[in-house]
Design a protein around this motif. Structure first.
Motif, PDB file in Angstrom:
ATOM      1  N   ARG A 316      18.788  11.275  -5.017  1.00 26.81           N
ATOM      2  CA  ARG A 316      19.766  10.911  -4.017  1.00 26.81           C
ATOM      3  C   ARG A 316      20.836  10.233  -5.024  1.00 26.81           C
ATOM      4  N   GLY A 317      20.628   9.951  -6.207  1.00 29.56           N
ATOM      5  CA  GLY A 317      21.807   9.492  -6.892  1.00 29.56           C
ATOM      6  C   GLY A 317      21.588   7.944  -7.168  1.00 29.56           C
ATOM      7  N   PHE A 318      20.587   7.483  -6.919  1.00 32.97           N
ATOM      8  CA  PHE A 318      20.234   5.969  -7.094  1.00 32.97           C
ATOM      9  C   PHE A 318      19.828   5.849  -8.571  1.00 32.97           C
ATOM     10  N   ASN A 319      20.521   4.699  -9.100  1.00 30.99           N
ATOM     11  CA  ASN A 319      19.571   3.942 -10.393  1.00 30.99           C
ATOM     12  C   ASN A 319      18.383   3.374 -10.032  1.00 30.99           C
ATOM     13  N   VAL A 320      17.360   3.437 -10.502  1.00 29.66           N
ATOM     14  CA  VAL A 320      16.223   3.032 -10.013  1.00 29.66           C
ATOM     15  C   VAL A 320      15.209   2.093 -11.146  1.00 29.66           C
ATOM     16  N   ASP A 321      14.956   0.734 -10.828  1.00 32.60           N
ATOM     17  CA  ASP A 321      14.537  -0.182 -11.648  1.00 32.60           C
ATOM     18  C   ASP A 321      13.106  -0.510 -11.098  1.00 32.60           C
ATOM     19  N   VAL A 322      12.203  -1.255 -11.794  1.00 33.13           N
ATOM     20  CA  VAL A 322      11.059  -1.794 -11.364  1.00 33.13           C
ATOM     21  C   VAL A 322      11.510  -3.446 -11.155  1.00 33.13           C
ATOM     22  N   GLY A 323      11.133  -3.933 -10.063  1.00 33.83           N
ATOM     23  CA  GLY A 323      11.430  -5.322  -9.860  1.00 33.83           C
ATOM     24  C   GLY A 323      10.505  -6.453 -10.201  1.00 33.83           C
ATOM     25  N   VAL A 324      10.954  -7.271 -10.944  1.00 38.89           N
ATOM     26  CA  VAL A 324      10.062  -8.527 -11.159  1.00 38.89           C
ATOM     27  C   VAL A 324      10.585  -9.686 -10.516  1.00 38.89           C
ATOM     28  N   VAL A 325       9.601 -10.466  -9.627  1.00 40.07           N
ATOM     29  CA  VAL A 325       9.851 -11.674  -9.165  1.00 40.07           C
ATOM     30  C   VAL A 325       8.734 -12.784  -9.467  1.00 40.07           C
ATOM     31  N   PRO A 326       9.564 -13.613 -10.528  1.00 41.68           N
ATOM     32  CA  PRO A 326       8.574 -14.760 -11.099  1.00 41.68           C
ATOM     33  C   PRO A 326       8.330 -15.628  -9.910  1.00 41.68           C
ATOM     34  N   VAL A 327       6.847 -16.338  -9.985  1.00 38.54           N
ATOM     35  CA  VAL A 327       6.585 -17.051  -9.059  1.00 38.54           C
ATOM     36  C   VAL A 327       5.671 -18.279  -9.744  1.00 38.54           C
ATOM     37  N   VAL A 328       5.638 -19.347  -9.088  1.00 42.51           N
ATOM     38  CA  VAL A 328       4.767 -20.542  -9.546  1.00 42.51           C
ATOM     39  C   VAL A 328       3.738 -20.853  -8.599  1.00 42.51           C
ATOM     40  N   THR A 329       2.533 -21.031  -8.792  1.00 40.48           N
ATOM     41  CA  THR A 329       1.420 -21.221  -8.074  1.00 40.48           C
ATOM     42  C   THR A 329       0.621 -22.353  -8.666  1.00 40.48           C
ATOM     43  N   LYS A 330       0.038 -22.956  -7.890  1.00 42.68           N
ATOM     44  CA  LYS A 330      -1.339 -23.866  -8.350  1.00 42.68           C
ATOM     45  C   LYS A 330      -2.582 -23.671  -8.354  1.00 42.68           C
ATOM     46  N   ASP A 331      -3.217 -23.968  -9.369  1.00 40.79           N
ATOM     47  CA  ASP A 331      -4.582 -23.596  -9.501  1.00 40.79           C
ATOM     48  C   ASP A 331      -5.474 -24.538  -8.457  1.00 40.79           C
ATOM     49  N   ASN A 333      -6.950 -27.091  -9.584  1.00 45.68           N
ATOM     50  CA  ASN A 333      -6.989 -28.474 -10.106  1.00 45.68           C
ATOM     51  C   ASN A 333      -5.529 -28.888  -9.743  1.00 45.68           C
ATOM     52  N   GLY A 334      -4.744 -28.071  -9.164  1.00 40.40           N
ATOM     53  CA  GLY A 334      -3.253 -28.539  -8.777  1.00 40.40           C
ATOM     54  C   GLY A 334      -2.285 -28.296 -10.106  1.00 40.40           C
ATOM     55  N   LYS A 335      -2.750 -27.598 -11.073  1.00 41.94           N
ATOM     56  CA  LYS A 335      -2.067 -27.240 -12.074  1.00 41.94           C
ATOM     57  C   LYS A 335      -1.281 -26.158 -12.025  1.00 41.94           C
ATOM     58  N   GLN A 336       0.127 -26.192 -12.272  1.00 41.57           N
ATOM     59  CA  GLN A 336       0.887 -25.106 -12.078  1.00 41.57           C
ATOM     60  C   GLN A 336       0.795 -23.872 -12.849  1.00 41.57           C
ATOM     61  N   GLN A 337       0.741 -22.682 -12.393  1.00 37.86           N
ATOM     62  CA  GLN A 337       0.667 -21.535 -13.090  1.00 37.86           C
ATOM     63  C   GLN A 337       1.845 -20.353 -12.790  1.00 37.86           C
ATOM     64  N   ARG A 338       2.281 -20.015 -13.964  1.00 39.23           N
ATOM     65  CA  ARG A 338       3.591 -19.142 -13.755  1.00 39.23           C
ATOM     66  C   ARG A 338       2.896 -17.626 -13.824  1.00 39.23           C
ATOM     67  N   SER A 339       3.568 -16.954 -12.931  1.00 36.36           N
ATOM     68  CA  SER A 339       2.933 -15.228 -12.782  1.00 36.36           C
ATOM     69  C   SER A 339       4.381 -14.766 -12.155  1.00 36.36           C
ATOM     70  N   SER A 340       4.118 -13.532 -12.084  1.00 37.23           N
ATOM     71  CA  SER A 340       5.072 -12.645 -11.181  1.00 37.23           C
ATOM     72  C   SER A 340       4.442 -11.406 -10.534  1.00 37.23           C
ATOM     73  N   LEU A 341       5.200 -11.406  -9.276  1.00 33.77           N
ATOM     74  CA  LEU A 341       4.857 -10.229  -8.447  1.00 33.77           C
ATOM     75  C   LEU A 341       6.081  -8.947  -8.608  1.00 33.77           C
ATOM     76  N   GLU A 342       5.476  -7.902  -8.276  1.00 28.93           N
ATOM     77  CA  GLU A 342       6.272  -6.507  -8.726  1.00 28.93           C
ATOM     78  C   GLU A 342       6.817  -5.844  -7.509  1.00 28.93           C
ATOM     79  N   VAL A 343       7.955  -5.766  -7.288  1.00 25.62           N
ATOM     80  CA  VAL A 343       8.725  -4.656  -6.209  1.00 25.62           C
ATOM     81  C   VAL A 343       8.843  -3.276  -6.925  1.00 25.62           C
ATOM     82  N   ASP A 344       8.056  -2.551  -6.167  1.00 25.74           N
ATOM     83  CA  ASP A 344       7.985  -1.136  -6.985  1.00 25.74           C
ATOM     84  C   ASP A 344       9.437  -0.567  -7.372  1.00 25.74           C
ATOM     85  N   PHE A 345      10.486  -0.726  -6.713  1.00 25.37           N
ATOM     86  CA  PHE A 345      11.514  -0.075  -6.958  1.00 25.37           C
ATOM     87  C   PHE A 345      12.774  -0.990  -6.347  1.00 25.37           C
ATOM     88  N   ILE A 346      13.646  -1.123  -7.115  1.00 26.97           N
ATOM     89  CA  ILE A 346      15.236  -1.492  -6.989  1.00 26.97           C
ATOM     90  C   ILE A 346      16.062  -0.505  -7.181  1.00 26.97           C
TER      91      ILE A 346
END
Length: 418
Positions: A316-331, A333-346
Protein backbone atom coordinates in the motif's frame (compact mmCIF):
# COMPACT_ATOMS: atom_id res chain seq x y z
CA UNK A 1 -7.29 -18.70 -14.57
CA UNK A 2 -9.06 -15.34 -14.59
CA UNK A 3 -6.90 -12.37 -15.55
CA UNK A 4 -5.83 -10.14 -12.66
CA UNK A 5 -5.93 -6.41 -13.29
CA UNK A 6 -3.10 -5.15 -10.99
CA UNK A 7 -5.00 -1.86 -11.12
CA UNK A 8 -2.82 -0.05 -8.58
CA UNK A 9 0.28 -0.52 -10.71
CA UNK A 10 -1.46 0.22 -14.01
CA UNK A 11 -2.84 3.47 -12.57
CA UNK A 12 0.65 4.46 -11.45
CA UNK A 13 2.12 3.80 -14.91
CA UNK A 14 -0.70 5.81 -16.50
CA UNK A 15 -0.02 8.73 -14.16
CA UNK A 16 3.67 8.71 -15.19
CA UNK A 17 3.02 8.46 -18.92
CA UNK A 18 5.00 10.82 -21.19
CA UNK A 19 6.66 12.60 -18.26
CA UNK A 20 10.16 12.55 -19.79
CA UNK A 21 11.50 10.02 -17.25
CA UNK A 22 12.51 6.36 -17.37
CA UNK A 23 9.84 4.32 -15.58
CA UNK A 24 11.56 1.43 -13.78
CA UNK A 25 9.32 -1.36 -12.48
CA UNK A 26 11.19 -3.33 -9.83
CA UNK A 27 10.24 -6.37 -7.80
CA UNK A 28 10.98 -10.01 -7.19
CA UNK A 29 11.10 -12.45 -10.07
CA UNK A 30 7.73 -13.88 -11.14
CA UNK A 31 5.69 -11.27 -9.27
CA UNK A 32 4.02 -10.13 -12.52
CA UNK A 33 6.23 -7.30 -13.83
CA UNK A 34 6.40 -8.66 -17.38
CA UNK A 35 2.66 -9.26 -17.54
CA UNK A 36 1.97 -5.77 -16.22
CA UNK A 37 4.18 -4.17 -18.86
CA UNK A 38 3.69 -6.36 -21.94
CA UNK A 39 0.03 -7.29 -21.49
CA UNK A 40 -1.85 -4.94 -19.17
CA UNK A 41 -0.07 -1.66 -19.99
CA UNK A 42 0.38 -2.45 -23.70
CA UNK A 43 -3.33 -3.30 -23.94
CA UNK A 44 -4.17 0.00 -22.25
CA UNK A 45 -2.05 1.87 -24.80
CA UNK A 46 -3.66 0.11 -27.77
CA UNK A 47 -7.16 0.63 -26.39
CA UNK A 48 -6.31 4.32 -26.07
CA UNK A 49 -5.37 4.57 -29.73
CA UNK A 50 -1.66 3.79 -29.83
CA UNK A 51 -0.81 1.79 -32.96
CA UNK A 52 0.77 -1.62 -32.22
CA UNK A 53 3.86 -0.73 -34.29
CA UNK A 54 4.46 2.21 -31.94
CA UNK A 55 4.86 -0.15 -28.98
CA UNK A 56 8.36 -1.65 -29.05
CA UNK A 57 8.68 -4.68 -26.75
CA UNK A 58 11.93 -6.52 -25.97
CA UNK A 59 12.15 -9.36 -23.42
CA UNK A 60 15.86 -9.42 -22.58
CA UNK A 61 15.49 -12.63 -20.58
CA UNK A 62 14.27 -14.52 -23.64
CA UNK A 63 17.07 -16.58 -25.20
CA UNK A 64 16.00 -15.64 -28.72
CA UNK A 65 16.67 -12.00 -27.85
CA UNK A 66 20.14 -12.63 -26.44
CA UNK A 67 21.75 -10.50 -29.20
CA UNK A 68 19.73 -7.56 -27.85
CA UNK A 69 21.71 -7.72 -24.60
CA UNK A 70 24.43 -6.00 -26.62
CA UNK A 71 23.72 -2.26 -26.25
CA UNK A 72 24.63 -1.42 -29.85
CA UNK A 73 22.26 -4.09 -31.20
CA UNK A 74 19.36 -2.97 -29.02
CA UNK A 75 19.86 0.70 -29.80
CA UNK A 76 20.01 0.00 -33.53
CA UNK A 77 16.87 -2.14 -33.34
CA UNK A 78 14.89 0.56 -31.55
CA UNK A 79 16.11 3.25 -33.94
CA UNK A 80 15.03 1.14 -36.91
CA UNK A 81 11.49 0.92 -35.52
CA UNK A 82 11.05 4.69 -35.13
CA UNK A 83 9.96 5.85 -38.58
CA UNK A 84 7.71 8.88 -37.92
CA UNK A 85 7.11 11.69 -35.42
CA UNK A 86 4.43 9.84 -33.43
CA UNK A 87 5.01 8.82 -29.81
CA UNK A 88 6.72 5.45 -29.40
CA UNK A 89 6.60 3.37 -26.23
CA UNK A 90 9.73 1.31 -25.49
CA UNK A 91 9.05 -1.62 -23.12
CA UNK A 92 12.13 -3.54 -21.95
CA UNK A 93 11.87 -6.57 -19.66
CA UNK A 94 14.70 -7.48 -17.21
CA UNK A 95 16.86 -4.53 -18.24
CA UNK A 96 19.70 -5.54 -15.88
CA UNK A 97 20.58 -8.20 -18.50
CA UNK A 98 21.48 -5.43 -20.95
CA UNK A 99 25.17 -4.51 -20.92
CA UNK A 100 25.72 -0.82 -20.03
CA UNK A 101 21.98 -0.35 -19.75
CA UNK A 102 22.42 3.09 -18.14
CA UNK A 103 24.05 4.48 -21.30
CA UNK A 104 21.38 2.99 -23.53
CA UNK A 105 18.51 4.38 -21.43
CA UNK A 106 20.16 7.79 -21.27
CA UNK A 107 20.36 7.65 -25.04
CA UNK A 108 16.63 6.96 -25.27
CA UNK A 109 15.98 9.96 -23.01
CA UNK A 110 17.49 12.20 -25.67
CA UNK A 111 14.95 11.02 -28.25
CA UNK A 112 12.06 13.47 -28.51
CA UNK A 113 9.23 11.06 -29.26
CA UNK A 114 9.83 8.02 -27.02
CA UNK A 115 8.48 7.04 -23.61
CA UNK A 116 10.53 4.34 -21.87
CA UNK A 117 9.41 1.64 -19.40
CA UNK A 118 11.69 -1.10 -18.07
CA UNK A 119 11.54 -3.90 -15.50
CA UNK A 120 14.32 -5.16 -13.26
CA UNK A 121 14.76 -7.81 -10.56
CA UNK A 122 17.73 -6.50 -8.58
CA UNK A 123 17.25 -3.55 -6.25
CA UNK A 124 20.84 -2.56 -5.54
CA UNK A 125 21.97 -2.88 -9.12
CA UNK A 126 19.13 -0.73 -10.41
CA UNK A 127 18.67 1.77 -7.58
CA UNK A 128 22.36 2.67 -7.53
CA UNK A 129 22.34 3.33 -11.24
CA UNK A 130 19.04 5.22 -11.14
CA UNK A 131 20.56 7.66 -8.67
CA UNK A 132 23.98 8.07 -10.24
CA UNK A 133 23.18 7.86 -13.93
CA UNK A 134 19.67 9.22 -14.45
CA UNK A 135 20.00 12.18 -12.02
CA UNK A 136 16.32 12.62 -11.32
CA UNK A 137 15.17 11.30 -14.69
CA UNK A 138 14.30 7.80 -13.45
CA UNK A 139 11.18 6.90 -11.45
CA UNK A 140 10.88 3.57 -9.61
CA UNK A 141 7.57 1.72 -9.43
CA UNK A 142 8.00 -1.05 -6.86
CA UNK A 143 5.82 -4.08 -7.50
CA UNK A 144 4.86 -6.81 -5.03
CA UNK A 145 3.30 -10.26 -5.46
CA UNK A 146 -0.49 -10.39 -5.42
CA UNK A 147 -2.02 -8.99 -2.29
CA UNK A 148 -4.90 -10.97 -0.80
CA UNK A 149 -7.60 -8.90 -2.52
CA UNK A 150 -5.97 -9.44 -5.92
CA UNK A 151 -5.50 -13.14 -5.12
CA UNK A 152 -9.17 -13.56 -4.23
CA UNK A 153 -10.25 -11.85 -7.48
CA UNK A 154 -9.00 -14.98 -9.28
CA UNK A 155 -9.66 -17.60 -6.57
CA UNK A 156 -12.87 -19.62 -6.83
CA UNK A 157 -13.26 -20.87 -3.25
CA UNK A 158 -14.38 -19.30 0.02
CA UNK A 159 -12.53 -16.41 1.66
CA UNK A 160 -11.42 -18.66 4.53
CA UNK A 161 -10.09 -21.34 2.15
CA UNK A 162 -8.40 -18.67 0.06
CA UNK A 163 -6.80 -17.13 3.14
CA UNK A 164 -5.37 -20.49 4.24
CA UNK A 165 -3.96 -21.20 0.77
CA UNK A 166 -2.58 -17.67 0.41
CA UNK A 167 -0.85 -17.99 3.77
CA UNK A 168 0.63 -21.33 2.71
CA UNK A 169 1.44 -20.85 -1.00
CA UNK A 170 1.83 -17.08 -1.23
CA UNK A 171 0.86 -14.57 -3.89
CA UNK A 172 3.01 -15.20 -6.95
CA UNK A 173 0.44 -15.03 -9.79
CA UNK A 174 1.46 -18.34 -11.37
CA UNK A 175 0.50 -20.24 -8.20
CA UNK A 176 -3.17 -19.72 -9.15
CA UNK A 177 -2.70 -21.67 -12.38
CA UNK A 178 -1.84 -24.90 -10.53
CA UNK A 179 -4.61 -27.23 -9.41
CA UNK A 180 -2.91 -29.62 -7.01
CA UNK A 181 -0.90 -29.20 -3.84
CA UNK A 182 1.94 -31.20 -5.41
CA UNK A 183 2.14 -28.83 -8.40
CA UNK A 184 2.21 -25.74 -6.19
CA UNK A 185 4.92 -27.17 -3.93
CA UNK A 186 7.05 -28.25 -6.91
CA UNK A 187 6.71 -24.82 -8.56
CA UNK A 188 7.73 -22.89 -5.43
CA UNK A 189 10.65 -25.15 -4.50
CA UNK A 190 11.98 -25.15 -8.05
CA UNK A 191 11.61 -21.38 -8.33
CA UNK A 192 13.51 -20.78 -5.11
CA UNK A 193 16.38 -23.11 -5.99
CA UNK A 194 16.64 -22.74 -9.77
CA UNK A 195 15.90 -19.04 -10.09
CA UNK A 196 16.49 -17.06 -6.90
CA UNK A 197 19.42 -18.98 -5.41
CA UNK A 198 21.03 -19.51 -8.81
CA UNK A 199 20.69 -15.79 -9.60
CA UNK A 200 22.40 -14.81 -6.35
CA UNK A 201 25.22 -17.32 -6.77
CA UNK A 202 25.86 -16.29 -10.35
CA UNK A 203 25.56 -12.53 -9.80
CA UNK A 204 27.88 -12.45 -6.79
CA UNK A 205 30.12 -15.35 -7.83
CA UNK A 206 29.50 -17.38 -4.67
CA UNK A 207 31.48 -20.61 -4.88
CA UNK A 208 31.11 -22.02 -1.36
CA UNK A 209 27.36 -21.83 -0.96
CA UNK A 210 26.69 -24.01 2.11
CA UNK A 211 26.67 -21.00 4.44
CA UNK A 212 24.34 -19.03 2.15
CA UNK A 213 21.90 -21.93 2.02
CA UNK A 214 22.02 -22.36 5.81
CA UNK A 215 21.53 -18.64 6.39
CA UNK A 216 18.38 -18.68 4.25
CA UNK A 217 17.05 -21.62 6.29
CA UNK A 218 17.73 -19.80 9.58
CA UNK A 219 16.02 -16.62 8.39
CA UNK A 220 13.06 -18.53 6.97
CA UNK A 221 12.61 -20.26 10.33
CA UNK A 222 12.71 -16.97 12.23
CA UNK A 223 10.46 -14.53 10.39
CA UNK A 224 9.51 -11.61 12.59
CA UNK A 225 12.24 -12.36 15.14
CA UNK A 226 14.71 -9.66 16.15
CA UNK A 227 18.17 -10.41 14.84
CA UNK A 228 21.25 -8.90 13.19
CA UNK A 229 24.31 -10.14 11.27
CA UNK A 230 26.40 -10.48 14.43
CA UNK A 231 23.77 -12.61 16.16
CA UNK A 232 23.42 -14.77 13.05
CA UNK A 233 27.20 -15.23 12.80
CA UNK A 234 27.22 -16.35 16.45
CA UNK A 235 24.45 -18.85 15.67
CA UNK A 236 26.62 -20.35 12.93
CA UNK A 237 29.54 -20.72 15.32
CA UNK A 238 27.56 -22.19 18.26
CA UNK A 239 25.00 -24.36 16.49
CA UNK A 240 26.35 -25.05 13.01
CA UNK A 241 30.04 -25.29 13.99
CA UNK A 242 30.79 -23.06 11.02
CA UNK A 243 33.11 -20.07 11.12
CA UNK A 244 31.50 -17.28 9.14
CA UNK A 245 32.31 -13.61 9.55
CA UNK A 246 29.96 -10.75 10.36
CA UNK A 247 30.82 -9.16 7.00
CA UNK A 248 29.93 -12.32 5.06
CA UNK A 249 26.59 -12.67 6.83
CA UNK A 250 25.84 -8.99 6.17
CA UNK A 251 26.73 -9.40 2.49
CA UNK A 252 24.48 -12.46 2.15
CA UNK A 253 21.56 -10.65 3.79
CA UNK A 254 22.11 -7.71 1.44
CA UNK A 255 22.00 -10.11 -1.53
CA UNK A 256 18.67 -11.52 -0.35
CA UNK A 257 17.26 -8.00 0.09
CA UNK A 258 18.58 -6.88 -3.31
CA UNK A 259 16.80 -9.83 -4.91
CA UNK A 260 13.52 -8.76 -3.22
CA UNK A 261 13.30 -12.05 -1.35
CA UNK A 262 13.29 -10.36 2.05
CA UNK A 263 12.93 -6.85 3.47
CA UNK A 264 14.42 -5.35 6.61
CA UNK A 265 12.32 -3.45 9.14
CA UNK A 266 14.23 -1.17 11.53
CA UNK A 267 13.28 -0.48 15.15
CA UNK A 268 12.08 3.00 16.05
CA UNK A 269 11.99 4.46 19.57
CA UNK A 270 8.55 6.09 19.62
CA UNK A 271 9.12 8.31 22.66
CA UNK A 272 12.74 9.16 21.84
CA UNK A 273 11.80 9.77 18.18
CA UNK A 274 14.91 8.05 16.87
CA UNK A 275 15.91 4.85 15.13
CA UNK A 276 17.49 2.05 17.16
CA UNK A 277 20.37 0.72 15.11
CA UNK A 278 20.06 -2.99 15.91
CA UNK A 279 18.60 -5.63 16.00
CA UNK A 280 16.19 -5.70 13.04
CA UNK A 281 13.29 -7.77 11.79
CA UNK A 282 13.25 -9.43 8.38
CA UNK A 283 10.14 -10.42 6.46
CA UNK A 284 9.76 -12.57 3.35
CA UNK A 285 8.17 -10.82 0.37
CA UNK A 286 6.31 -14.01 -0.53
CA UNK A 287 5.19 -16.50 2.10
CA UNK A 288 4.92 -19.34 -0.41
CA UNK A 289 8.64 -19.11 -1.17
CA UNK A 290 9.44 -18.90 2.54
CA UNK A 291 7.32 -21.97 3.31
CA UNK A 292 8.78 -23.91 0.38
CA UNK A 293 12.28 -23.18 1.63
CA UNK A 294 11.62 -25.01 4.92
CA UNK A 295 9.54 -27.74 3.25
CA UNK A 296 6.26 -26.37 4.66
CA UNK A 297 7.23 -27.66 8.11
CA UNK A 298 6.65 -24.49 10.15
CA UNK A 299 3.16 -23.10 9.64
CA UNK A 300 2.80 -21.06 12.84
CA UNK A 301 -0.06 -18.80 11.84
CA UNK A 302 0.76 -15.98 14.26
CA UNK A 303 4.14 -15.34 12.58
CA UNK A 304 2.77 -15.89 9.08
CA UNK A 305 -0.05 -13.41 9.69
CA UNK A 306 2.43 -10.82 10.99
CA UNK A 307 4.46 -11.23 7.79
CA UNK A 308 1.27 -10.99 5.72
CA UNK A 309 0.27 -7.71 7.40
CA UNK A 310 3.77 -6.31 6.80
CA UNK A 311 3.56 -7.17 3.08
CA UNK A 312 0.12 -5.61 2.75
CA UNK A 313 1.29 -2.37 4.33
CA UNK A 314 4.34 -2.21 2.07
CA UNK A 315 2.24 -2.91 -1.02
CA UNK A 316 0.00 0.00 0.00
CA UNK A 317 3.05 2.26 -0.05
CA UNK A 318 3.74 2.63 3.67
CA UNK A 319 7.17 2.81 5.23
CA UNK A 320 7.03 0.22 8.00
CA UNK A 321 9.15 0.19 11.17
CA UNK A 322 9.07 -1.85 14.37
CA UNK A 323 8.01 0.32 17.31
CA UNK A 324 9.82 0.37 20.65
CA UNK A 325 8.23 1.99 23.72
CA UNK A 326 10.60 2.35 26.72
CA UNK A 327 8.88 1.71 30.07
CA UNK A 328 9.97 1.93 33.72
CA UNK A 329 8.54 -0.54 36.23
CA UNK A 330 9.32 -1.47 39.82
CA UNK A 331 10.30 -4.90 41.07
CA UNK A 332 9.04 -6.49 44.30
CA UNK A 333 11.64 -4.52 46.26
CA UNK A 334 10.54 -1.22 44.79
CA UNK A 335 13.64 -0.88 42.62
CA UNK A 336 13.10 0.70 39.23
CA UNK A 337 13.66 -1.47 36.15
CA UNK A 338 13.92 -0.25 32.58
CA UNK A 339 12.50 -2.34 29.79
CA UNK A 340 10.62 -1.84 26.55
CA UNK A 341 7.41 -2.92 24.89
CA UNK A 342 7.06 -3.57 21.17
CA UNK A 343 4.55 -2.22 18.68
CA UNK A 344 4.61 -4.64 15.75
CA UNK A 345 4.37 -1.94 13.07
CA UNK A 346 4.61 1.83 12.79
CA UNK A 347 3.38 2.72 9.31
CA UNK A 348 4.01 6.11 7.75
CA UNK A 349 2.82 7.52 4.44
CA UNK A 350 3.10 11.28 4.08
CA UNK A 351 1.26 12.84 7.02
CA UNK A 352 -0.49 9.55 7.86
CA UNK A 353 0.69 7.30 10.69
CA UNK A 354 -0.79 4.15 12.22
CA UNK A 355 0.35 1.87 15.05
CA UNK A 356 -0.58 -1.77 14.38
CA UNK A 357 -0.43 -4.93 16.47
CA UNK A 358 -0.79 -8.37 14.90
CA UNK A 359 -2.63 -10.80 17.20
CA UNK A 360 -3.71 -14.07 15.61
CA UNK A 361 -5.79 -14.98 18.65
CA UNK A 362 -6.95 -12.94 21.68
CA UNK A 363 -8.73 -15.73 23.52
CA UNK A 364 -8.17 -14.49 27.08
CA UNK A 365 -8.24 -11.28 29.08
CA UNK A 366 -4.52 -11.70 29.72
CA UNK A 367 -3.80 -11.89 25.98
CA UNK A 368 -5.95 -8.82 25.31
CA UNK A 369 -4.10 -6.92 28.03
CA UNK A 370 -0.76 -8.00 26.56
CA UNK A 371 -1.61 -6.82 23.02
CA UNK A 372 -2.97 -3.47 24.25
CA UNK A 373 -0.07 -2.72 26.62
CA UNK A 374 2.37 -1.18 24.15
CA UNK A 375 -0.33 0.77 22.30
CA UNK A 376 -1.52 2.32 25.56
CA UNK A 377 1.99 3.61 26.21
CA UNK A 378 2.00 5.57 22.93
CA UNK A 379 0.85 9.01 23.90
CA UNK A 380 0.26 10.69 20.53
CA UNK A 381 -3.05 10.98 18.67
CA UNK A 382 -2.39 8.70 15.70
CA UNK A 383 -4.68 5.72 15.22
CA UNK A 384 -3.89 2.46 17.04
CA UNK A 385 -5.11 -0.84 15.58
CA UNK A 386 -5.07 -4.51 16.59
CA UNK A 387 -5.55 -6.96 13.70
CA UNK A 388 -6.90 -10.35 14.77
CA UNK A 389 -6.90 -13.59 12.78
CA UNK A 390 -10.61 -14.37 12.90
CA UNK A 391 -13.86 -12.92 11.65
CA UNK A 392 -15.04 -10.15 13.94
CA UNK A 393 -16.86 -6.83 13.68
CA UNK A 394 -14.79 -3.67 13.89
CA UNK A 395 -14.73 -2.42 17.48
CA UNK A 396 -13.19 0.57 19.27
CA UNK A 397 -12.55 0.57 23.01
CA UNK A 398 -12.58 3.39 25.55
CA UNK A 399 -8.88 4.06 24.92
CA UNK A 400 -9.46 4.57 21.21
CA UNK A 401 -7.84 1.26 20.14
CA UNK A 402 -9.54 -0.27 17.08
CA UNK A 403 -9.77 -4.05 16.67
CA UNK A 404 -10.30 -5.37 13.15
CA UNK A 405 -10.46 -8.78 11.48
CA UNK A 406 -7.58 -9.81 9.21
CA UNK A 407 -10.18 -10.35 6.46
CA UNK A 408 -11.46 -6.77 6.67
CA UNK A 409 -7.89 -5.49 6.92
CA UNK A 410 -6.77 -7.27 3.75
CA UNK A 411 -9.92 -7.01 1.62
CA UNK A 412 -11.09 -3.45 2.26
CA UNK A 413 -9.05 -0.65 0.70
CA UNK A 414 -10.08 1.74 3.48
CA UNK A 415 -9.48 -0.77 6.29
CA UNK A 416 -7.15 1.52 8.24
CA UNK A 417 -9.92 4.12 8.41
CA UNK A 418 -12.70 1.79 9.61
Amino acid sequence: MKSIERKKYLDELISLRNNGMIKIITGMRRCGKSYLLFEIFASYLETGGTAPDHIIKVDLEDYKNRSMRNPDNLYAFVESRIIDDGMYYILLDEVQMLDNFEDVLNGFLKMRNVDVYVTGSNAKFLSKDIITEFRGRGFEVKMYPLNFKEYMSAYSGTVQAGFNEYMLYGGLPQILSYETEEQKVRFLKSLFDETYIKDIKDRYDIRKDDDLEELINIMASGIGALTNPNKLANTFRSEKKSVISYDTVKDYIDYLCDSFLIEKSTRYDIKGKRYVNSPYKYYFMDLGLRNARINFRQSEKSHLMENMIYNELRARGFNVDVGVVPVVTKDENGKQQRSSLEVDFICNLGSKRYYIQSAYRMESDEKIKQERASLLKVDDSFKKIIVIGEESPVTRDESGITTISIYDFLLKDNSLEL
